[in-house]
Design a protein around this motif. Structure first.
Motif, PDB file in Angstrom:
ATOM      1  N   TYR A  29       1.156  -0.983   0.114  1.00 23.27           N
ATOM      2  CA  TYR A  29       0.256  -0.050   0.117  1.00 23.27           C
ATOM      3  C   TYR A  29       0.740   1.482   0.138  1.00 23.27           C
ATOM      4  O   TYR A  29       0.467   2.535  -0.102  1.00 23.27           O
ATOM      5  CB  TYR A  29      -0.913   0.226   1.070  1.00 23.27           C
ATOM      6  N   THR A  30       2.034   1.318   1.282  1.00 24.63           N
ATOM      7  CA  THR A  30       3.067   2.743   1.108  1.00 24.63           C
ATOM      8  C   THR A  30       3.995   3.034   0.170  1.00 24.63           C
ATOM      9  O   THR A  30       4.308   3.382  -0.331  1.00 24.63           O
ATOM     10  CB  THR A  30       3.212   2.527   2.173  1.00 24.63           C
ATOM     11  N   GLY A  31       4.591   1.635  -0.905  1.00 24.42           N
ATOM     12  CA  GLY A  31       5.326   1.523  -1.639  1.00 24.42           C
ATOM     13  C   GLY A  31       6.579   1.413  -0.737  1.00 24.42           C
ATOM     14  O   GLY A  31       7.305   2.095  -1.331  1.00 24.42           O
ATOM     15  N   ILE A  32       6.894   0.790   0.314  1.00 21.82           N
ATOM     16  CA  ILE A  32       8.126   1.012   1.463  1.00 21.82           C
ATOM     17  C   ILE A  32       8.275  -0.428   1.863  1.00 21.82           C
ATOM     18  O   ILE A  32       7.120  -0.255   1.549  1.00 21.82           O
ATOM     19  CB  ILE A  32       8.537   1.985   1.612  1.00 21.82           C
ATOM     20  N   GLY A  33       9.731  -0.542   1.071  1.00 20.66           N
ATOM     21  CA  GLY A  33      10.249  -2.591   2.321  1.00 20.66           C
ATOM     22  C   GLY A  33       9.054  -2.767   3.761  1.00 20.66           C
ATOM     23  O   GLY A  33       9.181  -1.401   4.237  1.00 20.66           O
ATOM     24  N   ALA A  34       8.822  -3.606   3.654  1.00 18.91           N
ATOM     25  CA  ALA A  34       8.057  -4.011   5.112  1.00 18.91           C
ATOM     26  C   ALA A  34       8.979  -3.869   6.090  1.00 18.91           C
ATOM     27  O   ALA A  34       8.361  -3.526   7.090  1.00 18.91           O
ATOM     28  CB  ALA A  34       8.145  -5.606   4.607  1.00 18.91           C
ATOM     29  N   GLU A  35      10.645  -3.762   6.308  1.00 23.27           N
ATOM     30  CA  GLU A  35      11.639  -3.555   7.288  1.00 23.27           C
ATOM     31  C   GLU A  35      11.085  -2.474   7.476  1.00 23.27           C
ATOM     32  O   GLU A  35      11.527  -1.890   8.597  1.00 23.27           O
ATOM     33  CB  GLU A  35      13.097  -3.646   6.724  1.00 23.27           C
ATOM     34  N   TYR A  36      10.941  -1.441   7.350  1.00 27.51           N
ATOM     35  CA  TYR A  36      10.594  -0.181   7.054  1.00 27.51           C
ATOM     36  C   TYR A  36       9.253  -0.074   7.950  1.00 27.51           C
ATOM     37  O   TYR A  36       8.808   1.101   8.918  1.00 27.51           O
ATOM     38  CB  TYR A  36      10.190   1.174   6.203  1.00 27.51           C
ATOM     39  N   ILE A  37       8.367  -1.117   8.196  1.00 23.99           N
ATOM     40  CA  ILE A  37       6.546  -0.853   9.017  1.00 23.99           C
ATOM     41  C   ILE A  37       6.794  -1.487  10.077  1.00 23.99           C
ATOM     42  O   ILE A  37       6.964  -2.801  10.522  1.00 23.99           O
ATOM     43  CB  ILE A  37       5.657  -1.201   7.820  1.00 23.99           C
ATOM     44  N   VAL A  38       6.025  -1.014  10.917  1.00 24.23           N
ATOM     45  CA  VAL A  38       5.425  -1.212  12.042  1.00 24.23           C
ATOM     46  C   VAL A  38       4.479  -1.162  12.477  1.00 24.23           C
ATOM     47  O   VAL A  38       3.475   0.369  12.189  1.00 24.23           O
ATOM     48  CB  VAL A  38       6.127  -0.407  13.420  1.00 24.23           C
ATOM     49  N   ALA A  39       3.460  -1.310  12.748  1.00 26.16           N
ATOM     50  CA  ALA A  39       1.999  -1.257  12.645  1.00 26.16           C
ATOM     51  C   ALA A  39       1.592  -1.517  14.193  1.00 26.16           C
ATOM     52  O   ALA A  39       1.774  -2.134  15.308  1.00 26.16           O
ATOM     53  CB  ALA A  39       0.849  -2.289  12.449  1.00 26.16           C
ATOM     54  N   GLY A  40       0.353  -0.833  14.855  1.00 26.05           N
ATOM     55  CA  GLY A  40      -0.023  -0.417  16.354  1.00 26.05           C
ATOM     56  C   GLY A  40      -1.596  -0.844  16.579  1.00 26.05           C
ATOM     57  O   GLY A  40      -1.951  -0.694  15.453  1.00 26.05           O
ATOM     58  N   SER A  41      -1.721  -1.147  17.117  1.00 21.62           N
ATOM     59  CA  SER A  41      -3.100  -0.875  18.120  1.00 21.62           C
ATOM     60  C   SER A  41      -3.341   0.529  17.503  1.00 21.62           C
ATOM     61  O   SER A  41      -4.400   1.163  18.857  1.00 21.62           O
ATOM     62  CB  SER A  41      -3.493  -1.258  19.438  1.00 21.62           C
ATOM     63  N   GLY A  42      -4.098   1.165  16.953  1.00 22.24           N
ATOM     64  CA  GLY A  42      -3.879   2.795  16.681  1.00 22.24           C
ATOM     65  C   GLY A  42      -2.729   3.205  15.981  1.00 22.24           C
ATOM     66  O   GLY A  42      -2.172   2.705  16.888  1.00 22.24           O
ATOM     67  N   SER A  43      -2.687   4.214  15.406  1.00 20.45           N
ATOM     68  CA  SER A  43      -1.322   4.821  15.904  1.00 20.45           C
ATOM     69  C   SER A  43      -1.456   5.364  16.854  1.00 20.45           C
ATOM     70  O   SER A  43      -0.360   5.786  17.378  1.00 20.45           O
ATOM     71  CB  SER A  43      -1.748   6.023  14.123  1.00 20.45           C
ATOM     72  N   ASN A  44      -2.084   6.102  18.008  1.00 15.95           N
ATOM     73  CA  ASN A  44      -1.833   6.344  19.142  1.00 15.95           C
ATOM     74  C   ASN A  44      -1.018   5.157  19.690  1.00 15.95           C
ATOM     75  O   ASN A  44      -0.581   6.010  20.330  1.00 15.95           O
ATOM     76  CB  ASN A  44      -3.562   6.232  19.519  1.00 15.95           C
TER      77      ASN A  44
END
Ligand SMILES: Cc1ncc(COP(=O)(O)O)c(C=O)c1O
Length: 363
Positions: free
Chosen positions: A81-96
């Motif tokens: 979706y973002t067009g950047i590598g998965a190694e750059y991404i961390v998800a959270g329970s809401g961006s909060n």
């Protein structure tokens, strides 16, 4: 002496973060039934989520099993979706949750956090929570950030520059040129793009060039998943690895994982609704301006901030609430006598404008 003497004094004394209440709590207190309340106070999506999400959740067989704590599938989907590598991404329970984690990572006792005020109050809250010192660089009268003032306020104690882009509650967009200047200071910059899909401007690709840039996004607004709590951030892989170690295990629940997968398969549907909100934003802006007692500010997000020119914002808020229309009001330094209205469906705009016209006589 009670139990409070065991609580850390700085946390016991902390001013809270004023989150919105659920409409259910208003049942019986307003002139309409809870189901008819028009909720324009928390920048939620008036169209809800993709119907694919509802169907997939109803059919999901494995809620008894923990999710993948390393979020591998999810991070790959978000990379797409973002067009950047998965190694750059961390998800959270809401961006909060990621905001909270980032503050804990960077801000200690006495460290300075630079805030482009007025803005989202959670940044103040997290600074205080970490024992940091909030340095407010005040936006100009149109709520634009003065980047020279930001640069001049950097000290050797500055640990974080925080910028919501577009800004909440004002809807103001800061230019890429100004963001680049902030990045050149070398200080970590937390760029909160919670409303990205309503403006289309992002600095996500710059994370590959600037180690000090962290960009946050959410599915709460454009994808209508606020209730499932799913957000993500784009970070230099070194920061991403630390965040993955620091976060609580299984922080993104299985329902949210399913919801992201299904939302990303339904982009045409969701983006058509984002477009409807953007179109409605233009109409709402015009209608609010025509009333004569509000001054709406141009917005790049899914809400409009208005200065109240006649009467008190708290009265307007209260009178609208009685009629079952929820908006947000402010009356504090830098956000004097003002309201913020989320963009709803066309019929929500009609109901709001009608109610505002009716109450004008009483102001
Ligand atoms: C600027 C900003 N950042 C973050 C959030 C929170 O998003 P989430 O629902 O992903 O925690 C909001 C929500 O209102 C917001 O306005």
């Amino acid at each position: 002496m009670g139990i409070e003497r065991f609580i850390k004094p700085n946390l016991f004394a902390l001013g809270g973060y004023a989150a919105r209440t659920s409409p259910d709590t208003l049942d019986g207190k307003v002139e309409v039934a809870a189901k008819d309340i028009i909720k324009l106070d928390a920048n939620e999506n008036p169209y809800g989520c993709s119907p694919r999400v509802n169907r997939a959740l109803a059919a999901y067989p494995d809620f008894s099993v923990y999710p993948d704590t390393m979020q591998e599938e999810l991070r790959k989907e978000l990379a797409g979706y973002t067009g950047i590598g998965a190694e750059y991404i961390v998800a959270g329970s809401g961006s909060n949750q990621l905001i909270d984690l980032i503050f804990r990572l960077f801000v200690g006792q006495g460290d300075e956090v630079m805030n482009c005020a007025p803005t989202f109050d959670l940044y103040r809250f997290d600074t205080e929570m970490c024992g940091g010192k909030l340095v407010e660089v005040v936006r100009d009268s149109d709520f634009a950030v003065n980047v020279d003032k930001v640069k001049a306020a950097v000290t050797d104690r500055t640990r974080l520059i925080v910028l919501a882009n577009p800004n909440n509650p004002t809807g103001t967009l800061t230019s890429r040129k100004d963001i680049l200047e902030m990045l050149e200071t070398g200080v970590p910059v937390l760029l909160d793009e919670a409303y990205y899909e309503f403006c289309g401007e992002t600095v996500v690709p710059l994370v590959e060039r600037y180690q000090n840039l962290m960009v946050l996004r959410t599915f709460s607004k454009w994808a209508g998943l606020a209730g499932l709590r799913i957000g993500y951030g784009v970070f230099h892989p070194q920061i991403a690895d630390v965040l993955l170690k620091l976060k609580i295990p299984y922080n993104v629940n299985v329902a949210a994982l399913v919801a992201v997968r299904e939302s990303l398969k339904d982009m045409d549907y969701l983006m058509a609704r984002v477009k409807a909100i953007i179109d409605e934003r233009a109409r709402l802006f015009e209608e609010l301006g025509k009333l004569g007692f509000l001054k709406p500010f141009p917005s790049s997000a899914n809400f409009i901030y208005c200065a109240v020119l006649k009467g008190k914002a708290s009265d307007i808020w209260q009178k609208l609430e009685k009629k079952g229309i929820l908006v947000r009001y402010f009356d504090r330094p830098l956000l004097r006598n003002s309201i913020r209205v989320s963009v709803g469906k066309p019929e929500n705009t009609d109901a709001l404008i009608k109610a505002l016209k009716a109450l004008e006589k009483e102001l």
